[in-house]
Design a protein around this motif. Structure first.
Motif, PDB file in Angstrom:
ATOM      1  N   ALA B  50      71.039 -13.457  -7.131  1.00 12.87           N
ATOM      2  CA  ALA B  50      72.454 -13.203  -7.366  1.00 12.87           C
ATOM      3  C   ALA B  50      73.354 -14.031  -6.463  1.00 12.87           C
ATOM      4  CB  ALA B  50      72.750 -11.718  -7.177  1.00 12.87           C
ATOM      5  N   SER B  51      72.814 -14.620  -5.422  1.00 16.45           N
ATOM      6  CA  SER B  51      73.677 -15.136  -4.370  1.00 16.45           C
ATOM      7  C   SER B  51      74.523 -16.329  -4.794  1.00 16.45           C
ATOM      8  CB  SER B  51      72.831 -15.515  -3.148  1.00 16.45           C
ATOM      9  OG  SER B  51      71.821 -16.416  -3.535  1.00 16.45           O
ATOM     10  N   THR B  52      74.014 -17.159  -5.700  1.00 21.74           N
ATOM     11  CA  THR B  52      74.789 -18.324  -6.111  1.00 21.74           C
ATOM     12  C   THR B  52      75.709 -18.015  -7.291  1.00 21.74           C
ATOM     13  OG1 THR B  52      72.948 -18.956  -7.516  1.00 21.74           O
ATOM     14  CG2 THR B  52      73.100 -20.047  -5.371  1.00 21.74           C
ATOM     15  N   ALA B  53      75.529 -16.852  -7.886  1.00 19.66           N
ATOM     16  CA  ALA B  53      76.221 -16.541  -9.132  1.00 19.66           C
ATOM     17  C   ALA B  53      77.607 -15.985  -8.851  1.00 19.66           C
ATOM     18  CB  ALA B  53      75.382 -15.571  -9.966  1.00 19.66           C
ATOM     19  N   VAL B  54      78.501 -16.863  -8.443  1.00 19.58           N
ATOM     20  CA  VAL B  54      79.839 -16.426  -8.032  1.00 19.58           C
ATOM     21  C   VAL B  54      80.919 -17.015  -8.931  1.00 19.58           C
ATOM     22  CG1 VAL B  54      79.205 -16.103  -5.620  1.00 19.58           C
ATOM     23  CG2 VAL B  54      79.998 -18.348  -6.402  1.00 19.58           C
ATOM     24  N   ILE B  91      72.285 -28.576  -5.497  1.00 20.85           N
ATOM     25  CA  ILE B  91      73.583 -29.248  -5.564  1.00 20.85           C
ATOM     26  C   ILE B  91      73.510 -30.549  -4.779  1.00 20.85           C
ATOM     27  CG2 ILE B  91      76.034 -29.064  -4.974  1.00 20.85           C
ATOM     28  CD1 ILE B  91      75.746 -26.036  -5.453  1.00 20.85           C
ATOM     29  N   GLY B  92      73.735 -31.660  -5.489  1.00 18.87           N
ATOM     30  CA  GLY B  92      73.607 -32.968  -4.845  1.00 18.87           C
ATOM     31  C   GLY B  92      74.878 -33.397  -4.141  1.00 18.87           C
ATOM     32  N   HIS B  93      76.001 -32.823  -4.565  1.00 18.97           N
ATOM     33  CA  HIS B  93      77.297 -33.185  -3.965  1.00 18.97           C
ATOM     34  C   HIS B  93      78.311 -32.109  -4.318  1.00 18.97           C
ATOM     35  CE1 HIS B  93      80.586 -35.683  -2.527  1.00 18.97           C
ATOM     36  NE2 HIS B  93      81.222 -35.427  -3.661  1.00 18.97           N
ATOM     37  N   ILE B 137      87.333 -25.892  -5.531  1.00 19.53           N
ATOM     38  CA  ILE B 137      86.258 -24.940  -5.234  1.00 19.53           C
ATOM     39  C   ILE B 137      86.756 -24.037  -4.116  1.00 19.53           C
ATOM     40  CG2 ILE B 137      83.899 -24.760  -4.335  1.00 19.53           C
ATOM     41  CD1 ILE B 137      83.298 -27.488  -5.571  1.00 19.53           C
ATOM     42  N   ASP B 138      86.727 -22.709  -4.299  1.00 23.39           N
ATOM     43  CA  ASP B 138      87.301 -21.833  -3.270  1.00 23.39           C
ATOM     44  C   ASP B 138      86.249 -21.516  -2.190  1.00 23.39           C
ATOM     45  OD1 ASP B 138      85.743 -19.616  -4.054  1.00 23.39           O
ATOM     46  OD2 ASP B 138      87.255 -18.953  -5.502  1.00 23.39           O
ATOM     47  N   ASP B 139      86.696 -20.846  -1.159  1.00 23.80           N
ATOM     48  CA  ASP B 139      85.827 -20.641   0.003  1.00 23.80           C
ATOM     49  C   ASP B 139      84.577 -19.827  -0.328  1.00 23.80           C
ATOM     50  OD1 ASP B 139      87.586 -22.066   1.463  1.00 23.80           O
ATOM     51  OD2 ASP B 139      88.500 -20.362   2.499  1.00 23.80           O
ATOM     52  N   ARG B 140      84.771 -18.832  -1.174  1.00 26.59           N
ATOM     53  CA  ARG B 140      83.646 -17.973  -1.516  1.00 26.59           C
ATOM     54  C   ARG B 140      82.573 -18.764  -2.261  1.00 26.59           C
ATOM     55  NH1 ARG B 140      82.567 -13.707  -5.682  1.00 26.59           N
ATOM     56  NH2 ARG B 140      83.978 -15.003  -6.893  1.00 26.59           N
ATOM     57  N   GLU B 141      83.036 -19.622  -3.169  1.00 23.60           N
ATOM     58  CA  GLU B 141      82.088 -20.455  -3.917  1.00 23.60           C
ATOM     59  C   GLU B 141      81.376 -21.439  -2.989  1.00 23.60           C
ATOM     60  OE1 GLU B 141      84.814 -20.322  -8.016  1.00 23.60           O
ATOM     61  OE2 GLU B 141      84.981 -21.991  -6.598  1.00 23.60           O
ATOM     62  N   GLU B 143      80.861 -21.286   0.158  1.00 21.75           N
ATOM     63  CA  GLU B 143      79.917 -20.604   1.045  1.00 21.75           C
ATOM     64  C   GLU B 143      78.634 -20.213   0.307  1.00 21.75           C
ATOM     65  OE1 GLU B 143      80.042 -16.662   3.983  1.00 21.75           O
ATOM     66  OE2 GLU B 143      81.848 -17.344   2.925  1.00 21.75           O
ATOM     67  N   ALA B 144      78.821 -19.769  -0.946  1.00 25.87           N
ATOM     68  CA  ALA B 144      77.644 -19.336  -1.718  1.00 25.87           C
ATOM     69  C   ALA B 144      76.743 -20.514  -2.072  1.00 25.87           C
ATOM     70  CB  ALA B 144      78.104 -18.638  -3.006  1.00 25.87           C
ATOM     71  N   TRP B 145      77.356 -21.682  -2.279  1.00 29.91           N
ATOM     72  CA  TRP B 145      76.571 -22.822  -2.765  1.00 29.91           C
ATOM     73  C   TRP B 145      76.040 -23.714  -1.633  1.00 29.91           C
ATOM     74  CZ3 TRP B 145      80.916 -23.989  -6.872  1.00 29.91           C
ATOM     75  CH2 TRP B 145      80.852 -22.998  -7.868  1.00 29.91           C
ATOM     76  N   GLN B 146      76.658 -23.592  -0.459  1.00 27.86           N
ATOM     77  CA  GLN B 146      76.310 -24.447   0.674  1.00 27.86           C
ATOM     78  C   GLN B 146      74.797 -24.525   0.941  1.00 27.86           C
ATOM     79  OE1 GLN B 146      79.040 -25.942   2.351  1.00 27.86           O
ATOM     80  NE2 GLN B 146      77.469 -27.284   3.244  1.00 27.86           N
ATOM     81  N   PRO B 147      74.098 -23.386   0.935  1.00 27.04           N
ATOM     82  CA  PRO B 147      72.661 -23.444   1.256  1.00 27.04           C
ATOM     83  C   PRO B 147      71.846 -24.258   0.262  1.00 27.04           C
ATOM     84  CG  PRO B 147      73.468 -21.167   1.318  1.00 27.04           C
ATOM     85  CD  PRO B 147      74.558 -21.999   0.747  1.00 27.04           C
ATOM     86  N   TYR B 148      72.412 -24.550  -0.890  1.00 26.69           N
ATOM     87  CA  TYR B 148      71.660 -25.250  -1.933  1.00 26.69           C
ATOM     88  C   TYR B 148      72.025 -26.724  -2.011  1.00 26.69           C
ATOM     89  CZ  TYR B 148      70.350 -20.546  -2.959  1.00 26.69           C
ATOM     90  OH  TYR B 148      69.859 -19.271  -2.827  1.00 26.69           O
ATOM     91  N   LEU B 149      72.824 -27.179  -1.041  1.00 23.00           N
ATOM     92  CA  LEU B 149      73.122 -28.605  -0.976  1.00 23.00           C
ATOM     93  C   LEU B 149      71.869 -29.376  -0.586  1.00 23.00           C
ATOM     94  CD1 LEU B 149      76.631 -29.055   0.709  1.00 23.00           C
ATOM     95  CD2 LEU B 149      75.807 -30.185  -1.362  1.00 23.00           C
TER      96      LEU B 149
END
Lengths: 158, 158, 158, 158
Positions: B50-54, B91-93, B137-141, B143-149
């Motif tokens: 669920a963590s990336t699904a924002v 996420i590549g970029h 891209i807002d802060d919540r998004e 933050e949620a996606w950062q670990p998948y960069l």
């Protein structure tokens, strides 16, 4: 007895009205039917149970399955949802070389209230790949499918 | 870190060559992406975690996701198989209003040898439904996606 | 020189956003490409002109065409419209056993202002059906396609 | 009187058996139906003739057309061919808020011998977008469609 085949939707099944497209529904029924009846090299993973999956109708096999007829009643629009639809599947009639597969397409298991979205029947003819003529349902197939014989669907609109 | 999104095939994904069609592959990537990034009312069932699904990008929501670009390398033909493909996704970029989703499409988990079928990247732009202009891209998004960069894909053919 | 291939839309090409789906676009490019390059028994009806249609790549033929790579830029959303899209098609590169087909997808002929919806390139490898290995573009093919060689697309986003 | 709607195939309509897929056939019928009945901003280009095209059922319009039922008989497999199929289309029954569209799908005009591939009927309900309830066929629609009333299809298999 009925088979329950969990059948996942894709977002691309929706059309511009935002619901599962009427033609795409037949692809979902096709997939449920294949899960239920086709022999699989990976039979243990077959969600529908391995017992009915006795038909080797993959391209190159001895048998081709022809669709002779389909009838579908659309009872409620289907939104995109992540849990698989619960497609109930049984055999309404077994002839010499053909069978009628009946379906009731329900909302995902566990979602309340349960909604019946679609009812349908598909007439399948087994065709010999070599002769290109219908071939009889053999004993092994008949035996495997017998427990799933049930009443044919009585459609509301006709 | 990469997400693993199990993505089931359908027999209707095959074309007349008997392999998953090249255009249909993009529908499979679309479905994996939606599983990974879209907010779901049924988040607990989200196979991708669920963590990336924002991202609420369903029709009628505040955001529309536009596909600006796609690049796909087809490395091996994909046969029909019942077990879901194992799509790795990261996420590549991450830009101001856009992100690049990278994919590697593998044979089903547990099947040996593991085959890399396809590599792809999709550039997505977040668009405000009201203004029809890109929105940040807002802060919540973020933050949620950062670990998948991760590192962008280096394509072999260019 | 560029081929103009009129390519009709279907309402079912739209997705839930009400525009031609990004994956479906590749089916439209596929159809334009087949119109342009495949030998046809009905060559006189070939809207794209018969001269480039020298490739017999129908199932069962000696050659299979594999898609090795695709790159697509989506520049504007495409609404449903009854007149066929005007797909311009040329060859950006001809290698030993592969060619790069370039496309620019425009609004229907005669509709003003003319809109460039999509630009794309497909890398095709010719494969010998018997050996399943790449085979060289032969002289007849090279001669037929030579007039349509042009500059490869320079994509904006990369 | 019957409408003749020329309906082009795509190579991607074929499935792994190399014939037009049974579910995809319903997309072809959908497209023929839209050509015949939907109002078009480009009515002059409407291949099916403008007279029946009085139904504004595009997304956002006052009316939504729901598919309530479909019945299809598949009489012969359909190969890929470049010339459009010749779909004959008429109205088998006009009720208060619903109509039954009948189809016979033939080989392309001019190809001999003429083959009847498929026969089908679709029950359409007109729904008011605002109230989401069925609405009556209005006088203008009834008048436009009246000339195309004909005998309903008698299916061979039932």
């Amino acid at each position: 007895m009925r088979l329950h085949v969990p059948t996942p939707l894709r977002w691309s099944d929706l059309d511009a009205y935002g619901h599962v497209n009427n033609a795409r529904m037949l692809s979902l029924l096709e997939e449920a039917r294949i899960q239920a009846f086709w022999v699989s090299a990976e039979a243990d993973e077959n969600a529908a149970g391995a017992s009915t999956a006795v038909l080797d109708a993959t391209p190159g096999a001895d048998t081709v399955t022809l669709i002779a007829r389909q009838e579908v009643e659309y009872l409620a629009p289907i939104p995109y949802q992540r849990q698989p639809l619960d497609i109930e599947l049984w055999i309404g009639h077994m002839g010499g070389a053909s069978l009628e597969v009946c379906y009731e397409v329900f909302s995902p298991l566990g979602v309340e209230p349960r909604v019946l979205y679609t009812r349908a029947v598909t007439t399948i003819v087994l065709v010999d790949s070599a002769t290109e003529r219908p071939r009889r349902i053999d004993d092994r197939e008949r035996e495997a499918w017998q427990p799933y014989l049930g009443d044919p669907i009585v459609f509301r609109r006709r």
